[in-house]
Design a protein around this motif. Structure first.
Motif, PDB file in Angstrom:
ATOM      1  N   GLU A  63       0.825  -1.217   0.000  1.00 41.02           N
ATOM      2  CA  GLU A  63       0.000   0.000   0.000  1.00 41.02           C
ATOM      3  C   GLU A  63       0.854   1.260   0.000  1.00 41.02           C
ATOM      4  O   GLU A  63       0.492   2.263  -0.612  1.00 41.02           O
ATOM      5  N   ARG A  64       2.016   1.205   0.662  1.00 41.99           N
ATOM      6  CA  ARG A  64       2.928   2.359   0.674  1.00 41.99           C
ATOM      7  C   ARG A  64       3.439   2.627  -0.736  1.00 41.99           C
ATOM      8  O   ARG A  64       3.407   3.759  -1.225  1.00 41.99           O
ATOM      9  N   LYS A  65       3.901   1.575  -1.403  1.00 46.90           N
ATOM     10  CA  LYS A  65       4.431   1.738  -2.761  1.00 46.90           C
ATOM     11  C   LYS A  65       3.356   2.258  -3.716  1.00 46.90           C
ATOM     12  O   LYS A  65       3.632   3.106  -4.559  1.00 46.90           O
ATOM     13  N   GLU A  66       2.146   1.755  -3.579  1.00 47.12           N
ATOM     14  CA  GLU A  66       1.055   2.193  -4.448  1.00 47.12           C
ATOM     15  C   GLU A  66       0.760   3.682  -4.244  1.00 47.12           C
ATOM     16  O   GLU A  66       0.565   4.426  -5.205  1.00 47.12           O
ATOM     17  N   ALA A  67       0.748   4.112  -3.005  1.00 46.01           N
ATOM     18  CA  ALA A  67       0.483   5.527  -2.716  1.00 46.01           C
ATOM     19  C   ALA A  67       1.597   6.411  -3.279  1.00 46.01           C
ATOM     20  O   ALA A  67       1.328   7.450  -3.894  1.00 46.01           O
ATOM     21  N   VAL A  68       2.833   6.008  -3.092  1.00 46.64           N
ATOM     22  CA  VAL A  68       3.970   6.788  -3.600  1.00 46.64           C
ATOM     23  C   VAL A  68       3.957   6.818  -5.125  1.00 46.64           C
ATOM     24  O   VAL A  68       4.157   7.869  -5.747  1.00 46.64           O
ATOM     25  N   LYS A  69       3.699   5.681  -5.728  1.00 44.12           N
ATOM     26  CA  LYS A  69       3.684   5.570  -7.194  1.00 44.12           C
ATOM     27  C   LYS A  69       2.668   6.521  -7.822  1.00 44.12           C
ATOM     28  O   LYS A  69       2.910   7.082  -8.890  1.00 44.12           O
ATOM     29  N   LEU A  78       6.140  12.148   8.910  1.00 42.80           N
ATOM     30  CA  LEU A  78       6.387  11.105   9.898  1.00 42.80           C
ATOM     31  C   LEU A  78       7.580  11.466  10.770  1.00 42.80           C
ATOM     32  O   LEU A  78       8.398  12.313  10.385  1.00 42.80           O
ATOM     33  N   PRO A  79       7.723  10.797  11.900  1.00 44.02           N
ATOM     34  CA  PRO A  79       8.975  10.945  12.651  1.00 44.02           C
ATOM     35  C   PRO A  79      10.154  10.528  11.761  1.00 44.02           C
ATOM     36  O   PRO A  79      10.016   9.641  10.911  1.00 44.02           O
ATOM     37  N   ALA A  80      11.286  11.166  11.946  1.00 48.11           N
ATOM     38  CA  ALA A  80      12.443  10.979  11.066  1.00 48.11           C
ATOM     39  C   ALA A  80      12.824   9.515  10.864  1.00 48.11           C
ATOM     40  O   ALA A  80      13.196   9.117   9.758  1.00 48.11           O
ATOM     41  N   ARG A  81      12.706   8.709  11.891  1.00 48.63           N
ATOM     42  CA  ARG A  81      13.146   7.315  11.777  1.00 48.63           C
ATOM     43  C   ARG A  81      12.299   6.495  10.802  1.00 48.63           C
ATOM     44  O   ARG A  81      12.681   5.417  10.394  1.00 48.63           O
ATOM     45  N   PHE A  82      11.138   7.011  10.398  1.00 48.81           N
ATOM     46  CA  PHE A  82      10.266   6.289   9.480  1.00 48.81           C
ATOM     47  C   PHE A  82      10.376   6.746   8.025  1.00 48.81           C
ATOM     48  O   PHE A  82       9.708   6.205   7.148  1.00 48.81           O
ATOM     49  N   HIS A  83      11.207   7.734   7.751  1.00 51.92           N
ATOM     50  CA  HIS A  83      11.329   8.260   6.384  1.00 51.92           C
ATOM     51  C   HIS A  83      12.001   7.298   5.412  1.00 51.92           C
ATOM     52  O   HIS A  83      11.738   7.357   4.219  1.00 51.92           O
ATOM     53  N   ILE A  84      12.871   6.457   5.885  1.00 55.88           N
ATOM     54  CA  ILE A  84      13.762   5.704   4.994  1.00 55.88           C
ATOM     55  C   ILE A  84      13.014   4.841   3.988  1.00 55.88           C
ATOM     56  O   ILE A  84      13.364   4.824   2.802  1.00 55.88           O
ATOM     57  N   GLU A  85      12.004   4.109   4.412  1.00 56.73           N
ATOM     58  CA  GLU A  85      11.286   3.246   3.471  1.00 56.73           C
ATOM     59  C   GLU A  85      10.522   4.073   2.440  1.00 56.73           C
ATOM     60  O   GLU A  85      10.482   3.720   1.259  1.00 56.73           O
ATOM     61  N   VAL A  86       9.950   5.173   2.882  1.00 59.81           N
ATOM     62  CA  VAL A  86       9.259   6.075   1.956  1.00 59.81           C
ATOM     63  C   VAL A  86      10.275   6.644   0.961  1.00 59.81           C
ATOM     64  O   VAL A  86      10.015   6.701  -0.248  1.00 59.81           O
ATOM     65  N   GLU A  92      12.804   4.657  -6.140  1.00 59.17           N
ATOM     66  CA  GLU A  92      12.378   3.608  -7.074  1.00 59.17           C
ATOM     67  C   GLU A  92      11.443   4.144  -8.150  1.00 59.17           C
ATOM     68  O   GLU A  92      11.560   3.788  -9.320  1.00 59.17           O
ATOM     69  N   PHE A  93      10.519   5.017  -7.768  1.00 59.90           N
ATOM     70  CA  PHE A  93       9.513   5.518  -8.710  1.00 59.90           C
ATOM     71  C   PHE A  93       9.838   6.899  -9.273  1.00 59.90           C
ATOM     72  O   PHE A  93       9.020   7.480  -9.995  1.00 59.90           O
ATOM     73  N   GLY A  94      11.010   7.434  -8.937  1.00 61.56           N
ATOM     74  CA  GLY A  94      11.420   8.730  -9.470  1.00 61.56           C
ATOM     75  C   GLY A  94      10.572   9.885  -8.966  1.00 61.56           C
ATOM     76  O   GLY A  94      10.289  10.828  -9.711  1.00 61.56           O
ATOM     77  N   LYS A  95      10.187   9.839  -7.687  1.00 62.57           N
ATOM     78  CA  LYS A  95       9.356  10.888  -7.092  1.00 62.57           C
ATOM     79  C   LYS A  95      10.197  11.756  -6.165  1.00 62.57           C
ATOM     80  O   LYS A  95      11.097  11.266  -5.486  1.00 62.57           O
ATOM     81  N   ASN A  96       9.900  13.037  -6.138  1.00 68.65           N
ATOM     82  CA  ASN A  96      10.552  13.926  -5.182  1.00 68.65           C
ATOM     83  C   ASN A  96       9.892  13.761  -3.821  1.00 68.65           C
ATOM     84  O   ASN A  96       8.703  13.483  -3.724  1.00 68.65           O
ATOM     85  N   MET A  97      10.700  13.958  -2.780  1.00 71.27           N
ATOM     86  CA  MET A  97      10.203  13.827  -1.418  1.00 71.27           C
ATOM     87  C   MET A  97      10.763  14.956  -0.580  1.00 71.27           C
ATOM     88  O   MET A  97      11.932  15.309  -0.713  1.00 71.27           O
ATOM     89  N   VAL A  98       9.916  15.512   0.273  1.00 76.03           N
ATOM     90  CA  VAL A  98      10.360  16.507   1.244  1.00 76.03           C
ATOM     91  C   VAL A  98       9.860  16.076   2.613  1.00 76.03           C
ATOM     92  O   VAL A  98       8.883  15.341   2.733  1.00 76.03           O
TER      93      VAL A  98
END
Length: 105
Positions: A63-69, A78-86, A92-98
């Motif tokens: 579900e995370r990958k689908e939302a990001v895609k 999220l708290p900083a420790r949870f950013h890594i998987e996002v 992987e999908f070529g999306k910008n993240m802040v």
């Protein structure tokens, strides 16, 4: 429309969402607000035409990958420790993240 995925609907997210909702029509933004609690996400989405709420558990890979895609840009509140998987999904999908995170001494 540019699709913005906001992950995390905690207290610190309220100002961001309010600002983006105000700009959504003129800037052609659509906000997807994802949170572990659908009730929290719905509270922030409200009945605004350019928002939707989803239940999003960042530890559920599919579900995370689908939302990001489906996003054009991802804002992780999220708290900083949870950013890594996002962040890995964004790469992987070529999306910008802040994020609103920072590293202190």
């Amino acid at each position: 429309m540019r699709n913005i995925l906001i992950i995390g609907a905690g207290k610190s997210t309220s100002s961001l969402i309010k600002y983006l909702k105000e700009k959504s029509t003129s800037e052609k933004l659509f906000l997807t607000i994802g949170d572990l609690s659908l009730d929290n996400a719905q509270k922030f989405a409200g009945d605004h035409e350019n928002t939707k709420a989803i239940c999003l558990d960042v530890f559920k890979e599919k579900e995370r990958k689908e939302a990001v895609k489906n996003a054009d840009i991802v804002i992780s509140m999220l708290p900083a420790r949870f950013h890594i998987e996002v962040a890995k999904d964004c790469v992987e999908f070529g999306k910008n993240m802040v994020t609103a995170s920072y590293v202190s001494k």
